[in-house]
Motif scaffolding. Structure first.
Motif, PDB file in Angstrom:
ATOM      1  N   GLU A 199       0.831  -1.206   0.000  1.00 41.04           N
ATOM      2  CA  GLU A 199       0.000   0.000   0.000  1.00 41.04           C
ATOM      3  C   GLU A 199       0.864   1.253   0.000  1.00 41.04           C
ATOM      4  O   GLU A 199       0.572   2.222  -0.699  1.00 41.04           O
ATOM      5  CB  GLU A 199      -0.940  -0.016   1.199  1.00 41.04           C
ATOM      6  N   TRP A 200       1.950   1.233   0.768  1.00 41.81           N
ATOM      7  CA  TRP A 200       2.853   2.385   0.816  1.00 41.81           C
ATOM      8  C   TRP A 200       3.504   2.594  -0.550  1.00 41.81           C
ATOM      9  O   TRP A 200       3.553   3.709  -1.062  1.00 41.81           O
ATOM     10  CB  TRP A 200       3.907   2.154   1.901  1.00 41.81           C
ATOM     11  N   ALA A 201       3.978   1.505  -1.156  1.00 48.76           N
ATOM     12  CA  ALA A 201       4.667   1.600  -2.444  1.00 48.76           C
ATOM     13  C   ALA A 201       3.705   1.947  -3.575  1.00 48.76           C
ATOM     14  O   ALA A 201       4.126   2.502  -4.599  1.00 48.76           O
ATOM     15  CB  ALA A 201       5.394   0.298  -2.749  1.00 48.76           C
ATOM     16  N   ASP A 202       2.428   1.639  -3.404  1.00 49.49           N
ATOM     17  CA  ASP A 202       1.446   1.888  -4.444  1.00 49.49           C
ATOM     18  C   ASP A 202       1.374   3.372  -4.810  1.00 49.49           C
ATOM     19  O   ASP A 202       1.175   3.712  -5.970  1.00 49.49           O
ATOM     20  CB  ASP A 202       0.073   1.383  -4.008  1.00 49.49           C
ATOM     21  N   GLY A 203       1.573   4.241  -3.843  1.00 51.81           N
ATOM     22  CA  GLY A 203       1.590   5.681  -4.126  1.00 51.81           C
ATOM     23  C   GLY A 203       2.705   6.054  -5.093  1.00 51.81           C
ATOM     24  O   GLY A 203       2.534   6.929  -5.942  1.00 51.81           O
ATOM     25  N   PHE A 204       3.815   5.378  -5.005  1.00 52.04           N
ATOM     26  CA  PHE A 204       4.929   5.655  -5.911  1.00 52.04           C
ATOM     27  C   PHE A 204       4.661   5.065  -7.294  1.00 52.04           C
ATOM     28  O   PHE A 204       5.084   5.623  -8.296  1.00 52.04           O
ATOM     29  CB  PHE A 204       6.232   5.119  -5.323  1.00 52.04           C
ATOM     30  N   ARG A 205       3.935   3.945  -7.347  1.00 53.38           N
ATOM     31  CA  ARG A 205       3.559   3.384  -8.641  1.00 53.38           C
ATOM     32  C   ARG A 205       2.698   4.386  -9.395  1.00 53.38           C
ATOM     33  O   ARG A 205       2.896   4.625 -10.584  1.00 53.38           O
ATOM     34  CB  ARG A 205       2.809   2.061  -8.473  1.00 53.38           C
ATOM     35  N   ARG A 206       1.754   4.987  -8.683  1.00 55.55           N
ATOM     36  CA  ARG A 206       0.909   5.996  -9.326  1.00 55.55           C
ATOM     37  C   ARG A 206       1.758   7.179  -9.809  1.00 55.55           C
ATOM     38  O   ARG A 206       1.523   7.729 -10.889  1.00 55.55           O
ATOM     39  CB  ARG A 206      -0.182   6.462  -8.368  1.00 55.55           C
ATOM     40  N   PHE A 207       2.755   7.588  -9.021  1.00 56.11           N
ATOM     41  CA  PHE A 207       3.662   8.671  -9.410  1.00 56.11           C
ATOM     42  C   PHE A 207       4.366   8.327 -10.721  1.00 56.11           C
ATOM     43  O   PHE A 207       4.409   9.137 -11.643  1.00 56.11           O
ATOM     44  CB  PHE A 207       4.688   8.921  -8.301  1.00 56.11           C
ATOM     45  N   TRP A 208       4.929   7.101 -10.793  1.00 55.89           N
ATOM     46  CA  TRP A 208       5.656   6.716 -12.011  1.00 55.89           C
ATOM     47  C   TRP A 208       4.712   6.546 -13.189  1.00 55.89           C
ATOM     48  O   TRP A 208       5.059   6.920 -14.321  1.00 55.89           O
ATOM     49  CB  TRP A 208       6.475   5.448 -11.774  1.00 55.89           C
ATOM     50  N   ASP A 209       3.527   6.016 -12.977  1.00 57.19           N
ATOM     51  CA  ASP A 209       2.556   5.891 -14.068  1.00 57.19           C
ATOM     52  C   ASP A 209       2.231   7.262 -14.653  1.00 57.19           C
ATOM     53  O   ASP A 209       2.196   7.433 -15.874  1.00 57.19           O
ATOM     54  CB  ASP A 209       1.265   5.211 -13.589  1.00 57.19           C
ATOM     55  N   GLU A 210       2.003   8.239 -13.790  1.00 51.82           N
ATOM     56  CA  GLU A 210       1.698   9.594 -14.262  1.00 51.82           C
ATOM     57  C   GLU A 210       2.913  10.199 -14.964  1.00 51.82           C
ATOM     58  O   GLU A 210       2.771  10.865 -15.990  1.00 51.82           O
ATOM     59  CB  GLU A 210       1.251  10.481 -13.098  1.00 51.82           C
ATOM     60  N   SER A 211       4.100   9.955 -14.448  1.00 51.08           N
ATOM     61  CA  SER A 211       5.317  10.461 -15.101  1.00 51.08           C
ATOM     62  C   SER A 211       5.462   9.877 -16.498  1.00 51.08           C
ATOM     63  O   SER A 211       5.810  10.594 -17.446  1.00 51.08           O
ATOM     64  CB  SER A 211       6.555  10.107 -14.272  1.00 51.08           C
ATOM     65  N   TYR A 212       5.198   8.590 -16.647  1.00 47.04           N
ATOM     66  CA  TYR A 212       5.282   7.964 -17.965  1.00 47.04           C
ATOM     67  C   TYR A 212       4.200   8.496 -18.901  1.00 47.04           C
ATOM     68  O   TYR A 212       4.444   8.674 -20.103  1.00 47.04           O
ATOM     69  CB  TYR A 212       5.186   6.435 -17.857  1.00 47.04           C
ATOM     70  N   ARG A 213       3.021   8.767 -18.388  1.00 47.76           N
ATOM     71  CA  ARG A 213       1.958   9.349 -19.234  1.00 47.76           C
ATOM     72  C   ARG A 213       2.383  10.732 -19.741  1.00 47.76           C
ATOM     73  O   ARG A 213       2.179  11.047 -20.919  1.00 47.76           O
ATOM     74  CB  ARG A 213       0.643   9.443 -18.457  1.00 47.76           C
ATOM     75  N   ARG A 214       2.985  11.520 -18.860  1.00 46.66           N
ATOM     76  CA  ARG A 214       3.455  12.853 -19.287  1.00 46.66           C
ATOM     77  C   ARG A 214       4.571  12.720 -20.323  1.00 46.66           C
ATOM     78  O   ARG A 214       4.607  13.468 -21.303  1.00 46.66           O
ATOM     79  CB  ARG A 214       3.921  13.662 -18.086  1.00 46.66           C
ATOM     80  N   LEU A 215       5.475  11.780 -20.121  1.00 43.59           N
ATOM     81  CA  LEU A 215       6.556  11.561 -21.078  1.00 43.59           C
ATOM     82  C   LEU A 215       5.990  11.109 -22.426  1.00 43.59           C
ATOM     83  O   LEU A 215       6.416  11.609 -23.476  1.00 43.59           O
ATOM     84  CB  LEU A 215       7.542  10.516 -20.550  1.00 43.59           C
ATOM     85  N   ASP A 216       5.028  10.193 -22.403  1.00 41.21           N
ATOM     86  CA  ASP A 216       4.400   9.748 -23.654  1.00 41.21           C
ATOM     87  C   ASP A 216       3.757  10.927 -24.390  1.00 41.21           C
ATOM     88  O   ASP A 216       3.891  11.054 -25.612  1.00 41.21           O
ATOM     89  CB  ASP A 216       3.339   8.675 -23.378  1.00 41.21           C
ATOM     90  N   ALA A 217       3.048  11.777 -23.653  1.00 37.06           N
ATOM     91  CA  ALA A 217       2.399  12.941 -24.270  1.00 37.06           C
ATOM     92  C   ALA A 217       3.445  13.882 -24.863  1.00 37.06           C
ATOM     93  O   ALA A 217       3.277  14.397 -25.985  1.00 37.06           O
ATOM     94  CB  ALA A 217       1.533  13.669 -23.242  1.00 37.06           C
ATOM     95  N   TYR A 218       4.534  14.104 -24.143  1.00 36.16           N
ATOM     96  CA  TYR A 218       5.613  14.974 -24.629  1.00 36.16           C
ATOM     97  C   TYR A 218       6.229  14.390 -25.904  1.00 36.16           C
ATOM     98  O   TYR A 218       6.437  15.110 -26.888  1.00 36.16           O
ATOM     99  CB  TYR A 218       6.672  15.143 -23.546  1.00 36.16           C
ATOM    100  N   LEU A 219       6.523  13.101 -25.895  1.00 35.38           N
ATOM    101  CA  LEU A 219       7.123  12.473 -27.076  1.00 35.38           C
ATOM    102  C   LEU A 219       6.176  12.519 -28.269  1.00 35.38           C
ATOM    103  O   LEU A 219       6.617  12.702 -29.415  1.00 35.38           O
ATOM    104  CB  LEU A 219       7.524  11.029 -26.760  1.00 35.38           C
ATOM    105  N   GLU A 220       4.881  12.371 -28.020  1.00 33.14           N
ATOM    106  CA  GLU A 220       3.897  12.465 -29.101  1.00 33.14           C
ATOM    107  C   GLU A 220       3.884  13.873 -29.696  1.00 33.14           C
ATOM    108  O   GLU A 220       3.830  14.032 -30.921  1.00 33.14           O
ATOM    109  CB  GLU A 220       2.503  12.082 -28.583  1.00 33.14           C
ATOM    110  N   ARG A 221       3.945  14.901 -28.827  1.00 32.78           N
ATOM    111  CA  ARG A 221       4.010  16.293 -29.328  1.00 32.78           C
ATOM    112  C   ARG A 221       5.280  16.508 -30.147  1.00 32.78           C
ATOM    113  O   ARG A 221       5.249  17.148 -31.192  1.00 32.78           O
ATOM    114  CB  ARG A 221       3.946  17.280 -28.168  1.00 32.78           C
TER     115      ARG A 221
END
Length: 112
Positions: free
Chosen positions: A82-104
């Motif tokens: 449960e504690w680590a799950d918060g960091f998983r969400r952080f990395w998932d969001e970071s990867y989504r932002r990176l994907d959006a940036y690379l698409e632009r």
């Protein structure tokens, strides 16, 4: 050492020997002798690791006649997950932002 359950669990998991013991116990109950077999250490040294795991609530030591099996109790690992799950969400969001940036960037390159 801190005495909150998460800190105690992390302290127990900090040692690679203890993590290997837990991995073995995930396969089923084992005796101290069976648990010590893969390690180049004495039985008392393995017993010391088992006491740390037992204090953290990660194993249960039983008694069945002459056999004293150790079994895994993964309940404390739920809090770690449960504690680590918060960091998983952080990395998932970071990867989504990176994907959006690379698409632009790709779209800008295609426009030129």
């Amino acid at each position: 050492m801190a005495d909150d359950p998460l800190s105690i669990t992390f302290a127990a998991l900090a040692d690679p020997t203890r993590r290997a013991i837990l991995a073995r116990l995930a396969e089923g109950a084992a005796t101290v002798k069976e648990l010590s077999a893969p390690f180049a250490m004495s039985g008392p040294a393995v017993s010391k690791h088992l006491r740390v795991l037992e204090r953290a609530g990660l194993i249960v030591r039983g008694r069945d006649a002459q056999w004293r099996p150790c079994t895994l109790d993964a309940t404390p690992l739920r809090e770690v997950t449960e504690w680590a799950d918060g960091f998983r969400r952080f990395w998932d969001e970071s990867y989504r932002r990176l994907d959006a940036y690379l698409e632009r960037m790709k779209e800008q390159q295609d426009d030129h």
